[in-house]
Motif scaffolding. Structure first.
Motif, PDB file in Angstrom:
ATOM      1  N   VAL A  77      50.429 -30.009  62.916  1.00 24.84           N
ATOM      2  CA  VAL A  77      50.999 -30.884  63.086  1.00 24.84           C
ATOM      3  C   VAL A  77      52.939 -30.697  63.593  1.00 24.84           C
ATOM      4  CG1 VAL A  77      49.338 -32.727  62.359  1.00 24.84           C
ATOM      5  CG2 VAL A  77      51.915 -32.811  60.584  1.00 24.84           C
ATOM      6  N   THR A  78      53.219 -31.329  64.776  1.00 28.96           N
ATOM      7  CA  THR A  78      54.640 -31.047  64.963  1.00 28.96           C
ATOM      8  C   THR A  78      55.612 -32.076  63.516  1.00 28.96           C
ATOM      9  OG1 THR A  78      54.611 -30.215  66.806  1.00 28.96           O
ATOM     10  CG2 THR A  78      56.339 -30.968  66.401  1.00 28.96           C
ATOM     11  N   GLU A  79      54.866 -33.501  63.557  1.00 25.68           N
ATOM     12  CA  GLU A  79      56.233 -33.667  62.756  1.00 25.68           C
ATOM     13  C   GLU A  79      54.737 -35.161  62.110  1.00 25.68           C
ATOM     14  OE1 GLU A  79      58.365 -37.433  64.463  1.00 25.68           O
ATOM     15  OE2 GLU A  79      59.662 -35.627  65.024  1.00 25.68           O
ATOM     16  N   GLU A  80      55.526 -35.957  61.010  1.00 24.99           N
ATOM     17  CA  GLU A  80      54.926 -36.927  60.717  1.00 24.99           C
ATOM     18  C   GLU A  80      55.915 -37.856  59.740  1.00 24.99           C
ATOM     19  OE1 GLU A  80      51.302 -35.562  57.279  1.00 24.99           O
ATOM     20  OE2 GLU A  80      52.294 -34.006  57.381  1.00 24.99           O
ATOM     21  N   GLN A  81      55.140 -38.320  59.243  1.00 23.04           N
ATOM     22  CA  GLN A  81      56.037 -40.249  59.168  1.00 23.04           C
ATOM     23  C   GLN A  81      54.639 -40.109  57.251  1.00 23.04           C
ATOM     24  OE1 GLN A  81      58.170 -41.617  59.757  1.00 23.04           O
ATOM     25  NE2 GLN A  81      58.299 -40.394  61.624  1.00 23.04           N
ATOM     26  N   LEU A  82      55.842 -39.891  56.371  1.00 28.41           N
ATOM     27  CA  LEU A  82      55.382 -40.176  54.991  1.00 28.41           C
ATOM     28  C   LEU A  82      56.381 -41.662  54.095  1.00 28.41           C
ATOM     29  CD1 LEU A  82      54.668 -36.636  53.649  1.00 28.41           C
ATOM     30  CD2 LEU A  82      53.111 -38.321  54.215  1.00 28.41           C
ATOM     31  N   PRO A  83      55.671 -42.002  53.382  1.00 32.70           N
ATOM     32  CA  PRO A  83      56.903 -43.208  52.594  1.00 32.70           C
ATOM     33  C   PRO A  83      57.664 -42.124  51.672  1.00 32.70           C
ATOM     34  CG  PRO A  83      54.194 -43.258  51.838  1.00 32.70           C
ATOM     35  CD  PRO A  83      54.489 -42.279  53.095  1.00 32.70           C
ATOM     36  N   ALA A  84      58.983 -43.168  52.124  1.00 32.72           N
ATOM     37  CA  ALA A  84      60.187 -42.671  50.843  1.00 32.72           C
ATOM     38  C   ALA A  84      59.622 -42.788  49.478  1.00 32.72           C
ATOM     39  CB  ALA A  84      61.004 -43.330  51.453  1.00 32.72           C
ATOM     40  N   LYS A 110      54.046 -31.359  46.777  1.00 38.11           N
ATOM     41  CA  LYS A 110      52.891 -31.222  46.948  1.00 38.11           C
ATOM     42  C   LYS A 110      51.954 -32.014  47.183  1.00 38.11           C
ATOM     43  CE  LYS A 110      54.343 -30.901  41.758  1.00 38.11           C
ATOM     44  NZ  LYS A 110      54.522 -30.711  39.863  1.00 38.11           N
ATOM     45  N   GLU A 111      52.568 -33.067  47.464  1.00 35.52           N
ATOM     46  CA  GLU A 111      51.494 -34.431  48.490  1.00 35.52           C
ATOM     47  C   GLU A 111      52.026 -33.339  50.097  1.00 35.52           C
ATOM     48  OE1 GLU A 111      52.033 -38.377  51.172  1.00 35.52           O
ATOM     49  OE2 GLU A 111      53.490 -37.597  49.066  1.00 35.52           O
ATOM     50  N   LEU A 112      52.501 -32.718  50.943  1.00 36.95           N
ATOM     51  CA  LEU A 112      52.198 -31.974  51.546  1.00 36.95           C
ATOM     52  C   LEU A 112      50.471 -31.169  51.371  1.00 36.95           C
ATOM     53  CD1 LEU A 112      55.648 -31.716  53.228  1.00 36.95           C
ATOM     54  CD2 LEU A 112      54.009 -32.602  53.051  1.00 36.95           C
ATOM     55  N   GLY A 113      51.125 -30.220  50.388  1.00 35.20           N
ATOM     56  CA  GLY A 113      50.457 -28.891  50.378  1.00 35.20           C
ATOM     57  C   GLY A 113      49.023 -29.623  50.364  1.00 35.20           C
ATOM     58  N   ALA A 114      48.974 -30.914  49.451  1.00 32.32           N
ATOM     59  CA  ALA A 114      47.048 -31.298  49.204  1.00 32.32           C
ATOM     60  C   ALA A 114      46.610 -31.985  50.223  1.00 32.32           C
ATOM     61  CB  ALA A 114      47.611 -32.631  48.088  1.00 32.32           C
ATOM     62  N   ALA A 115      47.726 -32.382  51.393  1.00 32.41           N
ATOM     63  CA  ALA A 115      47.088 -33.075  52.308  1.00 32.41           C
ATOM     64  C   ALA A 115      46.563 -31.815  53.318  1.00 32.41           C
ATOM     65  CB  ALA A 115      48.338 -33.881  53.279  1.00 32.41           C
ATOM     66  N   VAL A 118      63.278 -34.534  56.901  1.00 26.12           N
ATOM     67  CA  VAL A 118      63.084 -33.552  56.150  1.00 26.12           C
ATOM     68  C   VAL A 118      62.569 -31.736  57.294  1.00 26.12           C
ATOM     69  CG1 VAL A 118      61.856 -32.421  54.218  1.00 26.12           C
ATOM     70  CG2 VAL A 118      62.480 -35.403  54.081  1.00 26.12           C
ATOM     71  N   ASP A 119      63.258 -31.113  57.342  1.00 23.35           N
ATOM     72  CA  ASP A 119      62.821 -29.931  57.993  1.00 23.35           C
ATOM     73  C   ASP A 119      62.034 -29.207  57.007  1.00 23.35           C
ATOM     74  OD1 ASP A 119      63.506 -31.030  60.759  1.00 23.35           O
ATOM     75  OD2 ASP A 119      65.931 -30.405  60.217  1.00 23.35           O
ATOM     76  N   VAL A 120      61.337 -28.671  57.848  1.00 31.44           N
ATOM     77  CA  VAL A 120      61.224 -27.613  56.896  1.00 31.44           C
ATOM     78  C   VAL A 120      60.334 -26.574  57.521  1.00 31.44           C
ATOM     79  CG1 VAL A 120      58.335 -26.971  55.961  1.00 31.44           C
ATOM     80  CG2 VAL A 120      58.932 -29.319  55.630  1.00 31.44           C
ATOM     81  N   MET A 138      60.130 -44.821  55.459  1.00 28.52           N
ATOM     82  CA  MET A 138      59.760 -43.614  55.604  1.00 28.52           C
ATOM     83  C   MET A 138      60.882 -42.149  56.101  1.00 28.52           C
ATOM     84  SD  MET A 138      56.599 -45.274  56.215  1.00 28.52           S
ATOM     85  CE  MET A 138      55.531 -43.919  57.280  1.00 28.52           C
ATOM     86  N   LEU A 139      60.712 -40.989  55.545  1.00 29.59           N
ATOM     87  CA  LEU A 139      60.047 -39.718  55.948  1.00 29.59           C
ATOM     88  C   LEU A 139      60.076 -39.215  56.946  1.00 29.59           C
ATOM     89  CD1 LEU A 139      59.939 -38.395  51.606  1.00 29.59           C
ATOM     90  CD2 LEU A 139      62.540 -39.800  53.614  1.00 29.59           C
ATOM     91  N   THR A 140      60.456 -38.837  58.323  1.00 31.01           N
ATOM     92  CA  THR A 140      60.161 -38.413  59.357  1.00 31.01           C
ATOM     93  C   THR A 140      59.800 -36.454  58.444  1.00 31.01           C
ATOM     94  OG1 THR A 140      61.184 -39.410  60.510  1.00 31.01           O
ATOM     95  CG2 THR A 140      60.310 -37.580  61.424  1.00 31.01           C
ATOM     96  N   ILE A 141      58.894 -35.874  58.336  1.00 29.54           N
ATOM     97  CA  ILE A 141      58.677 -34.623  58.484  1.00 29.54           C
ATOM     98  C   ILE A 141      58.356 -33.940  59.449  1.00 29.54           C
ATOM     99  CG2 ILE A 141      57.274 -32.129  56.717  1.00 29.54           C
ATOM    100  CD1 ILE A 141      59.026 -35.329  55.361  1.00 29.54           C
ATOM    101  N   ARG A 142      59.704 -32.986  59.739  1.00 27.56           N
ATOM    102  CA  ARG A 142      59.530 -32.035  61.348  1.00 27.56           C
ATOM    103  C   ARG A 142      59.316 -30.638  60.060  1.00 27.56           C
ATOM    104  NH1 ARG A 142      64.268 -32.890  64.813  1.00 27.56           N
ATOM    105  NH2 ARG A 142      65.314 -31.977  63.219  1.00 27.56           N
TER     106      ARG A 142
END
Length: 80
Positions: free
Chosen positions: A16-23, A32-37, A71-73, A1-5
């Motif tokens: 959202v402040t944070e989310e988990q996505l598959p590695a 691309k995945e974040l933009g689509a979501a 991953v910090d955005v 998993m990846l943690t996106i902040r």
């Protein structure tokens, strides 16, 4: 998993402040995945954002992201 902040304008655009996505992807795929979501608002922010992976600037968008990474955005910040 990846943690996106998300920070500042990225947080507002994602809703959202944070989310988990598959590695198992690189930064280009993740963007691309974040933009689509989350829609066009976040997609625009991601075009100019900087990314930290486990606290380090991540410049190679084709390098695989390590499993378990955070991953910090970071959108561009206005100074004053």
């Amino acid at each position: 998993m990846l943690t996106i902040r998300y920070f500042a304008g990225a947080r507002a655009a994602a809703g959202v402040t944070e989310e988990q996505l598959p590695a198992g992807q690189d930064l280009t795929q993740l963007i691309k995945e974040l933009g689509a979501a989350h829609g066009d608002g976040l997609s625009r922010v991601l075009l100019s954002a900087s990314f930290l992976v486990d606290g380090l600037a991540w410049h190679d968008r084709r390098a695989p992201l390590p499993s378990g990474a955070t991953v910090d955005v970071l959108p561009p910040f206005a100074g004053g």
